[in-house]
Structures are given as C-alpha cells and as structure tokens.
Enzyme design. Sequence first.
Site, PDB file in Angstrom:
ATOM      1  N   GLY A 128       0.789  -1.131  -0.138  1.00 36.46           N
ATOM      2  CA  GLY A 128       0.105  -0.058  -0.091  1.00 36.46           C
ATOM      3  C   GLY A 128       1.045   1.314   0.053  1.00 36.46           C
ATOM      4  CB  CYS A 129       3.949   2.182   2.197  1.00 35.85           C
ATOM      5  SG  CYS A 129       2.966   2.116   3.579  1.00 35.85           S
ATOM      6  CB  THR A 130       5.113   0.313  -2.903  1.00 38.53           C
ATOM      7  OG1 THR A 130       6.100  -0.020  -1.820  1.00 38.53           O
ATOM      8  CG2 THR A 130       5.856   0.494  -4.129  1.00 38.53           C
ATOM      9  CB  ALA A 177       5.405   6.235  -2.583  1.00 37.05           C
TER      10      ALA A 177
END
Length: 157
Positions: A45-47, A50
């Site tokens: 999710g963080c990738t 970003a």
Amino acid sequence: MSTLSEGMKAPEFHMPTDGGGEVRLSELAGKTVVLYFYPKDSTPGCTTEAIDFSALKKDFDAANAVVVGVSRDSVKRHDNFKTKNELDVILGADLDGKVTEDYGVWVEKSLYGRKYMGIQRATFLIDSQGLIRNIWPKVKVKGHAADVLAAAQSLSD
C-alpha cells in the site's frame, strides 16, 4: 487519531529526508504542503501511494504544492525505497517519532488480535499560511493522490 482539525495552525516539523536533506514546515511558507503519513517503506500500500503521488508531481508543482511523505523509516531505507520505485516526492524520516505524535497518527493498531503501535495512514493539506485545510484520516490508497491534488488545486485558484 489526531486532535488537530481543519482551520488549525499546523504543528511545525523538522526532519531529515532522503538524499541527506532536511525538511521544515516553516521553510515551506508560501507553498501548499501535502503531508502524508504512511506505515512503512516497500510495503504494497505504501509503495502504491508513493508512486501515485510521484506520478502527479508536475500537477502538484503547478498548484504550488510540495508533497512530503513521512514514516519512521531511516533515511537509508527512504533512499533505497525512492531509488527502487523511481519516486519523485520528499520522504521525511521521523526517527524520534515527534512528527507522527504531533500530528496524532501514532496510534494503537491491531493485527490478528495482536495490539501494537504504528502509523495510521493519513494526509494533511496545509495551506501557504500554515493552516490545515483538509485532513484525510484512515486513508484508502486507491484514488487518494488524485483527491489530494484536486484539493491542492482548489487552494491555488
């Protein structure tokens, strides 16, 4: 979640960033600041989040907005994350946890019945005067960067 609300003065922050730099809210006066908090570099999710913010960098630039992603990962981890995914946002390393605590996103979480402290994914849109204009708590990644861009563009009109 945060005791901060829209219309309040955003708490000052100062932290090291990827590439050996540093970022400080007071030095971004006159610009709109997108401050997004995410749990951990190189997780799915963080990738995605970003990459989505990076893909819209030119549009954020046109709206006089600076995007700053924040996690408690180290600068070295941020550098690796940024290089691996060709990211085009500033990544702040909240090493002492002050920024995540000041913004109220360091919360108790639960996974498979196990409780632990972690970052709740959230975004704050701070106007050129340092006031919080929008807060997105408990962010769902899909479509989020575009929603934040639309709000940032409305401030620059």
